[in-house]
Design an enzyme around this catalytic site. Structure first.
Site, PDB file in Angstrom:
ATOM      1  N   GLU A 153      30.561  47.808  48.294  1.00 19.71           N
ATOM      2  CA  GLU A 153      31.170  47.060  49.379  1.00 19.71           C
ATOM      3  C   GLU A 153      31.615  48.041  50.458  1.00 19.71           C
ATOM      4  OE1 GLU A 153      31.357  44.846  51.358  1.00 19.71           O
ATOM      5  OE2 GLU A 153      32.548  43.212  50.488  1.00 19.71           O
ATOM      6  N   ARG A 169      25.418  38.451  45.854  1.00 17.97           N
ATOM      7  CA  ARG A 169      26.828  38.818  45.917  1.00 17.97           C
ATOM      8  C   ARG A 169      27.433  38.626  44.528  1.00 17.97           C
ATOM      9  NH1 ARG A 169      32.016  35.796  48.679  1.00 17.97           N
ATOM     10  NH2 ARG A 169      33.476  37.531  48.318  1.00 17.97           N
ATOM     11  N   HIS A 170      28.387  39.476  44.169  1.00 20.58           N
ATOM     12  CA  HIS A 170      29.041  39.380  42.859  1.00 20.58           C
ATOM     13  C   HIS A 170      29.805  38.067  42.690  1.00 20.58           C
ATOM     14  CE1 HIS A 170      33.020  39.996  44.621  1.00 20.58           C
ATOM     15  NE2 HIS A 170      32.451  40.927  45.390  1.00 20.58           N
ATOM     16  N   GLY A 171      30.219  37.774  41.464  1.00 17.75           N
ATOM     17  CA  GLY A 171      31.010  36.581  41.183  1.00 17.75           C
ATOM     18  C   GLY A 171      32.454  36.734  41.650  1.00 17.75           C
ATOM     19  N   TYR A 216      37.536  49.694  53.226  1.00 19.20           N
ATOM     20  CA  TYR A 216      38.512  49.224  54.199  1.00 19.20           C
ATOM     21  C   TYR A 216      39.670  50.199  54.370  1.00 19.20           C
ATOM     22  CZ  TYR A 216      35.973  44.884  53.324  1.00 19.20           C
ATOM     23  OH  TYR A 216      34.980  43.932  53.174  1.00 19.20           O
ATOM     24  N   LEU A 234      39.534  38.727  40.864  1.00 22.45           N
ATOM     25  CA  LEU A 234      40.970  38.484  40.985  1.00 22.45           C
ATOM     26  C   LEU A 234      41.427  38.593  42.436  1.00 22.45           C
ATOM     27  CD1 LEU A 234      43.721  38.023  39.657  1.00 22.45           C
ATOM     28  CD2 LEU A 234      43.896  40.511  39.334  1.00 22.45           C
ATOM     29  N   PHE A 235      40.937  39.593  43.163  1.00 25.43           N
ATOM     30  CA  PHE A 235      41.332  39.743  44.568  1.00 25.43           C
ATOM     31  C   PHE A 235      40.722  38.656  45.447  1.00 25.43           C
ATOM     32  CE2 PHE A 235      42.929  44.353  45.449  1.00 25.43           C
ATOM     33  CZ  PHE A 235      43.992  44.136  44.582  1.00 25.43           C
ATOM     34  N   ASN A 236      39.537  38.146  45.098  1.00 18.37           N
ATOM     35  CA  ASN A 236      38.990  36.986  45.812  1.00 18.37           C
ATOM     36  C   ASN A 236      39.934  35.797  45.640  1.00 18.37           C
ATOM     37  OD1 ASN A 236      35.538  37.697  44.869  1.00 18.37           O
ATOM     38  ND2 ASN A 236      36.669  38.367  46.670  1.00 18.37           N
TER      39      ASN A 236
END
Length: 267
Positions: A126, A47-49, A129, A52-54
């Site tokens: 991903e 999974r990516h690091g 949504y 900002l949205f995380n």
């Protein structure tokens, strides 16, 4: 003299027959060589690091935000942890979203392979949504839970268990107002086919280890159909799920392994 010649001819024929049978026997005894392109390939699905949205707890699918400082740090740590265990890669892939590509680049720079090309593949994206992209997760979770008859996101997750991510994707798809969200079957199909394609390509090239950077929801949903080991737990940023491709089949060895980057943070 004629009798002698006949006897000599018979002896010669018998000798040749014995030699032929012996050669056949040796050929049968020799183990069959494995067909070219059938060597197993280990896929380090990551999974990516953190992005900002995380960090701001917003819905992030096909929309893209950059890695945070922490996101870059853990990606570097993953590379260091892999290098410490003498794990390097023959090839590298990422989704076509920048956060995945940047994660792969940071990992490779710290395994000593900064010049290894990272190949984009949109099949590793991903989940989409749809109209929920960019919404606050807390707000969208209420809508998704209510649609399924639950009071909130926590109850939704608790009641659906390991199939939570699949049901989440299906509900996004059902409520999407612009028609581009993906349900679980769509995600499973493209992710599985993409990993099989990567495995086949790398096996035929004689490669052994492959880095693949993708995304949390996409990995979780795919694993639900791929392994009995799957429990539906959230995947941390830069966790590693190890999958072996062999003779056209994908076999999951480990899911969401955090020890590589945890050890890397200590170095």
């Amino acid at each position: 003299m004629k009798k002698v010649k006949k006897i000599g001819l018979v002896v010669s024929v018998v000798a040749m027959s014995v030699m032929a049978l012996t050669a056949c026997g040796k050929a049968e005894d020799k183990p069959a060589e494995k067909a070219k392109g059938s060597e197993p390939v280990t896929i380090y699905l990551t999974r990516h690091g953190e992005t900002l949205f995380n960090l701001t707890s917003k819905v992030q699918g096909w929309s893209d935000t950059p890695l945070t400082e922490k996101g870059e740090e853990v990606a570097d740590a993953l590379g260091k942890g892999l290098k410490a265990e003498k794990i390097t890669f023959d090839s590298a892939y990422s989704s076509d979203l920048k956060r995945a590509y940047d994660t792969a680049s940071h990992v490779l720079a710290n395994t000593g392979q900064k010049d290894l090309k990272v190949t984009y593949d949109e099949g590793l994206r991903e989940a989409s949504y749809g109209s929920f992209e960019g919404d606050r997760i807390a707000e969208s979770s209420v809508k998704l839970a209510e649609k399924n008859g639950y009071k909130d996101g926590e109850e939704f997750e608790a009641k659906t268990g390991k199939m939570y991510w699949n049901e989440l994707a299906n509900t996004y798809k059902e409520l999407d107002e612009i028609g581009i969200a993906e349900d679980s079957d769509m995600i499973i199909d493209r992710m599985t086919k993409t990993l099989e394609k990567i495995g086949k390509t790398e096996s035929e090239a004689g490669n052994k280890n492959v880095l693949v950077v993708s995304h949390g929801m996409a990995i979780n949903v795919m694993l639900s159909s791929l392994s009995d080991k799957y429990e539906g737990k959230p995947l941390k940023n830069v966790s590693v799920t190890k999958i072996v491709y062999d003779d056209g089949k994908l076999t999951v060895e480990t899911i969401g392994d955090n020890h590589y980057f945890e050890e890397g943070l200590k170095l």
